[in-house]
Enzyme design. Structure first.
Site, PDB file in Angstrom:
ATOM      1  N   GLU A  89      -7.959   4.864  17.436  1.00 30.74           N
ATOM      2  CA  GLU A  89      -9.095   5.760  17.273  1.00 30.74           C
ATOM      3  C   GLU A  89     -10.274   4.998  16.660  1.00 30.74           C
ATOM      4  OE1 GLU A  89      -9.816   9.787  14.542  1.00 30.74           O
ATOM      5  OE2 GLU A  89      -8.127   8.447  14.122  1.00 30.74           O
ATOM      6  N   HIS A  90     -11.475   5.251  17.164  1.00 29.76           N
ATOM      7  CA  HIS A  90     -12.687   4.709  16.547  1.00 29.76           C
ATOM      8  C   HIS A  90     -13.111   5.636  15.411  1.00 29.76           C
ATOM      9  CE1 HIS A  90     -16.835   3.132  16.157  1.00 29.76           C
ATOM     10  NE2 HIS A  90     -17.132   4.404  15.950  1.00 29.76           N
ATOM     11  N   LEU A  91     -13.392   5.069  14.264  1.00 34.63           N
ATOM     12  CA  LEU A  91     -13.917   5.841  13.140  1.00 34.63           C
ATOM     13  C   LEU A  91     -15.262   5.261  12.723  1.00 34.63           C
ATOM     14  CD1 LEU A  91     -10.695   6.138  10.919  1.00 34.63           C
ATOM     15  CD2 LEU A  91     -11.677   7.929  12.373  1.00 34.63           C
ATOM     16  N   ASP A 217      -1.383  -4.609   2.348  1.00 36.01           N
ATOM     17  CA  ASP A 217      -2.442  -5.634   2.281  1.00 36.01           C
ATOM     18  C   ASP A 217      -3.750  -4.966   1.860  1.00 36.01           C
ATOM     19  OD1 ASP A 217      -3.756  -8.063   2.508  1.00 36.01           O
ATOM     20  OD2 ASP A 217      -3.948  -7.989   4.684  1.00 36.01           O
TER      21      ASP A 217
END
Length: 309
Positions: A89-91, A217
């Site tokens: 998904e692009h956020l 991380d």
């Protein structure tokens, strides 16, 4: 690559959206598709598929807890032309600023999630006629992760262990020091590690550790915020000691005091935290030494010397 992406994603439109990103390991690009905007990360390393399979599994595991926002993972695709991509998904993200406190709260919720699943199971089992089978699938009672993950591009051994000290000593620190030995044959590191290994159990005396799902991380470059709250990304997840997460969080600029205050309101520092925090930072300094060279040797050696005093 774009023709293959169209085919694999089942979209007739694949148009660059002008958003790019990435770090020293992978490069990323956003595309508009028939079903919305996606973010595609590409990597040409030989371990790229293993790295992206681990990232997808990590994102999926964090997503399922419903605690802290991550980009929804979609697919890992091996490219016909070589290399590998992960699609998610692009956020629309910007630097973490407004939501530091909320990130602290939500990260604590993530770390407590597995313990809460265990408590639900125990409660269910005490209620006659209520089966706990459904919940048992959601509780993890060992340390590790179902698949290998990569912190940077180095693959990590996530084979399950009953004991966290064994897991961390052997499958994190020993592994990194093996790579140091292969690359540099550093005698001082080898001798310090021989002494430190014997001392590690003392840092965990009287500590009860319940496996917590970790990002793995979580430094400042892997957090951000959207319009409505914080986001974490690029995970290398493991079920481990919650304190491990705070090792790298305190390095490279770290996080604001509001983040730590909110986190420790929910998860109070246990006795001996400072020494264990150094021990957890050691992994990341060794990992950076193995990724980026001898500039990180001094920090690695210093921590080992401090811990065996």
């Amino acid at each position: 690559m774009e023709a293959q992406l169209k085919r694999e994603l089942g979209t007739s439109m694949l148009k660059s959206a002008g958003h790019s990103g990435g770090g020293c390991i992978s490069q990323g690009q956003s595309y508009d598709t028939d079903s919305g905007r996606v973010f595609v990360k590409i990597n040409h390393q030989s371990e790229a598929k293993k790295m992206f399979d681990g990232e997808l599994a990590s994102l999926d595991a964090i997503l399922k807890t419903g605690t802290v926002k991550v980009p929804k993972p979609m697919k890992v695709i091996e490219l016909d032309t070589g290399g590998c991509v992960i699609v998610m998904e692009h956020l629309d993200m910007r630097s973490l600023n407004k939501y530091s406190k909320q990130l602290g709260e939500q990260l604590a919720d993530l770390h407590l999630h597995n313990k809460q699943q265990m408590e639900k199971i125990n409660k269910e089992q005490q209620t006659v006629g209520r089966g706990a089978g459904q919940l048992e699938d959601n509780y993890v009672d060992k340390f590790g992760f179902p698949v290998p993950t990569c912190c940077g591009y180095l693959p990590q051994n996530n084979d399950w262990q009953d004991d966290w000290v064994t897991f961390y000593s052997q499958q994190r620190l020993q592994h990194q020091l093996n790579v140091v030995e292969e690359s540099y044959g550093d005698r001082e590191a080898r001798e310090l590690w021989a002494a430190l290994q014997l001392k590690i159990p003392q840092f965990f005396k009287d500590l009860q550790i319940v496996p917590a799902l970790l990002h793995g991380d979580l430094w400042g470059g892997n957090v951000s915020e959207c319009a409505n709250g914080p986001v974490i990304f690029d995970p290398a997840s493991v079920y481990g000691h919650a304190e491990f997460e705070l090792g790298i969080a305190g390095m490279f600029g770290g996080f604001s005091s509001s983040f730590y205050s909110a986190y420790h309101e929910k998860i109070v520092k246990a006795e001996g935290f400072a020494k264990r925090n150094q021990l957890y930072q050691l992994f990341h300094y060794l990992n950076h030494w193995n990724h980026f060279g001898g500039g990180y040797r001094g920090s690695s050696i210093k921590i080992m010397k401090d811990l065996i005093k």
